[in-house]
Design an enzyme around this catalytic site. Structure first.
Site, PDB file in Angstrom:
ATOM      1  N   HIS A  60      40.288  31.228  42.354  1.00 17.29           N
ATOM      2  CA  HIS A  60      39.770  31.575  40.998  1.00 17.29           C
ATOM      3  C   HIS A  60      40.623  32.721  40.685  1.00 17.29           C
ATOM      4  O   HIS A  60      40.951  33.001  39.578  1.00 17.29           O
ATOM      5  CB  HIS A  60      38.423  31.332  40.591  1.00 17.29           C
ATOM      6  CG  HIS A  60      37.571  32.482  41.281  1.00 17.29           C
ATOM      7  ND1 HIS A  60      37.239  32.226  42.817  1.00 17.29           N
ATOM      8  CD2 HIS A  60      36.899  33.582  40.886  1.00 17.29           C
ATOM      9  CE1 HIS A  60      36.425  33.474  43.063  1.00 17.29           C
ATOM     10  NE2 HIS A  60      36.451  34.130  41.877  1.00 17.29           N
ATOM     11  N   ASP A  61      40.449  33.770  41.671  1.00 16.73           N
ATOM     12  CA  ASP A  61      40.937  34.936  41.159  1.00 16.73           C
ATOM     13  C   ASP A  61      42.640  35.309  41.745  1.00 16.73           C
ATOM     14  O   ASP A  61      42.831  36.501  41.905  1.00 16.73           O
ATOM     15  CB  ASP A  61      40.016  36.035  41.689  1.00 16.73           C
ATOM     16  CG  ASP A  61      39.100  36.235  40.639  1.00 16.73           C
ATOM     17  OD1 ASP A  61      39.179  36.043  39.636  1.00 16.73           O
ATOM     18  OD2 ASP A  61      37.852  37.038  41.076  1.00 16.73           O
TER      19      ASP A  61
ATOM     20  N   LYS B  76      45.026  37.817  40.659  1.00 12.08           N
ATOM     21  CA  LYS B  76      44.643  39.535  40.808  1.00 12.08           C
ATOM     22  C   LYS B  76      45.675  40.144  41.990  1.00 12.08           C
ATOM     23  O   LYS B  76      46.069  41.164  41.714  1.00 12.08           O
ATOM     24  CB  LYS B  76      43.327  39.795  41.351  1.00 12.08           C
ATOM     25  CG  LYS B  76      42.219  39.498  40.522  1.00 12.08           C
ATOM     26  CD  LYS B  76      40.792  39.921  41.206  1.00 12.08           C
ATOM     27  CE  LYS B  76      39.683  40.055  39.914  1.00 12.08           C
ATOM     28  NZ  LYS B  76      38.517  40.156  40.829  1.00 12.08           N
TER      29      LYS B  76
ATOM     30  N   HIS C 134      44.897  38.499  35.017  1.00 15.68           N
ATOM     31  CA  HIS C 134      44.779  37.926  36.161  1.00 15.68           C
ATOM     32  C   HIS C 134      44.685  36.442  36.093  1.00 15.68           C
ATOM     33  O   HIS C 134      45.269  35.540  36.825  1.00 15.68           O
ATOM     34  CB  HIS C 134      43.752  38.628  37.091  1.00 15.68           C
ATOM     35  CG  HIS C 134      42.347  38.024  36.815  1.00 15.68           C
ATOM     36  ND1 HIS C 134      41.665  38.636  36.051  1.00 15.68           N
ATOM     37  CD2 HIS C 134      41.747  36.883  37.610  1.00 15.68           C
ATOM     38  CE1 HIS C 134      40.309  38.102  36.129  1.00 15.68           C
ATOM     39  NE2 HIS C 134      40.683  37.157  36.927  1.00 15.68           N
TER      40      HIS C 134
ATOM     41  N   HIS D 142      38.245  30.361  34.024  1.00 14.09           N
ATOM     42  CA  HIS D 142      36.789  30.726  34.563  1.00 14.09           C
ATOM     43  C   HIS D 142      36.173  32.056  33.982  1.00 14.09           C
ATOM     44  O   HIS D 142      35.118  32.426  34.299  1.00 14.09           O
ATOM     45  CB  HIS D 142      36.712  30.790  36.027  1.00 14.09           C
ATOM     46  CG  HIS D 142      37.681  32.337  36.521  1.00 14.09           C
ATOM     47  ND1 HIS D 142      39.115  32.380  36.638  1.00 14.09           N
ATOM     48  CD2 HIS D 142      37.030  33.354  36.944  1.00 14.09           C
ATOM     49  CE1 HIS D 142      39.133  33.461  37.168  1.00 14.09           C
ATOM     50  NE2 HIS D 142      38.243  34.184  37.417  1.00 14.09           N
ATOM     51  N   HIS D 143      36.962  32.621  33.098  1.00 14.18           N
ATOM     52  CA  HIS D 143      36.526  33.668  32.268  1.00 14.18           C
ATOM     53  C   HIS D 143      36.526  33.395  30.821  1.00 14.18           C
ATOM     54  O   HIS D 143      35.989  34.499  30.098  1.00 14.18           O
ATOM     55  CB  HIS D 143      37.489  35.007  32.448  1.00 14.18           C
ATOM     56  CG  HIS D 143      37.232  35.665  33.816  1.00 14.18           C
ATOM     57  ND1 HIS D 143      36.151  36.365  33.733  1.00 14.18           N
ATOM     58  CD2 HIS D 143      38.096  35.897  34.613  1.00 14.18           C
ATOM     59  CE1 HIS D 143      36.204  36.908  35.390  1.00 14.18           C
ATOM     60  NE2 HIS D 143      37.388  36.542  35.713  1.00 14.18           N
TER      61      HIS D 143
ATOM     62  N   ASP E 245      30.704  32.317  39.484  1.00 21.94           N
ATOM     63  CA  ASP E 245      31.334  33.558  39.908  1.00 21.94           C
ATOM     64  C   ASP E 245      30.635  34.730  39.618  1.00 21.94           C
ATOM     65  O   ASP E 245      30.403  35.652  39.968  1.00 21.94           O
ATOM     66  CB  ASP E 245      32.808  33.609  38.959  1.00 21.94           C
ATOM     67  CG  ASP E 245      33.461  34.779  39.360  1.00 21.94           C
ATOM     68  OD1 ASP E 245      33.618  35.454  40.607  1.00 21.94           O
ATOM     69  OD2 ASP E 245      34.397  35.270  38.530  1.00 21.94           O
TER      70      ASP E 245
END
Length: 186
Positions: free
Chosen positions: A63-64, A67, A92, A118-119, A147
């Site tokens: 998911h990240d 970054k 990201h 996811h954000h 998360d």
């Protein structure tokens, strides 16, 4: 046996890519594993089935991944980010989507979707696209809850870990705003 070995290698690569992004963010790599198990549990509780649960378990660790494209001065900053830094940090999600774009398996397509969404927030106030409600794919909605829940439960240099009851209460309070009100944790 060869197909099983290939599948095992593919899953190993996916998990290690997710952990690599966390190491850039001063994490130990355990967040992605806890978060992915939580995603699987939520998917199963929502009645999405074993196959979906297995897929989200293996896709959500990335998911990240975006970054890795964030400058160290921002990603590793010990204090609060200013407005310009926050705008860069938010990229990201798109970077992660770009990294995971154009793959053909269900797993990598789901990882791409999760990285991008996811954000996003149920009320449309999230990023990167301001999606709302069911415009956000179910895997993004599940990943958002998992998360945030794990982040609340984890000590960070700038905050203490929350008690589990407080984290569950917060997730419930944010239902219909940040999170899909039909998904419940706890």
């Amino acid at each position: 046996p060869r197909n099983r070995d290939l599948e095992s290698a593919r899953l190993d690569i996916i998990h290690h890519l997710g952990r690599a992004a966390e190491y850039r963010d001063n994490e130990t790599g355990t967040h992605v594993m806890r978060m992915s198990r939580s995603c699987q549990s939520l998917a199963l509780a929502a009645g999405l089935g074993e196959a979906f649960g297995e897929c989200i378990l293996n896709a959500s660790p990335m998911h990240d991944i975006g970054k890795i494209g964030i400058p160290d001065a921002i990603l590793l900053k010990p204090g609060k980010l200013d407005a310009a830094e926050w705008e860069i940090m938010k990229t990201h999600a798109v970077i992660g989507g770009d990294i995971l774009r154009d793959f053909n398996s269900d797993l990598t397509r789901m990882a791409h979707s999760i990285a991008l969404t996811h954000h996003e927030k149920w009320d449309g106030s999230g990023y990167p696209y301001g999606l709302r409600g069911e415009e956000i794919p179910i895997e993004g909605r599940i990943s958002a809850i998992s998360d945030v829940f794990d982040a609340l439960m984890s000590a960070r240099p700038y905050k203490k870990a929350w008690p589990v009851e407080d984290a569950i209460r917060f997730i419930g309070e944010q239902a219909g705003r940040h999170f899909d009100p039909r998904l419940e944790i706890g």
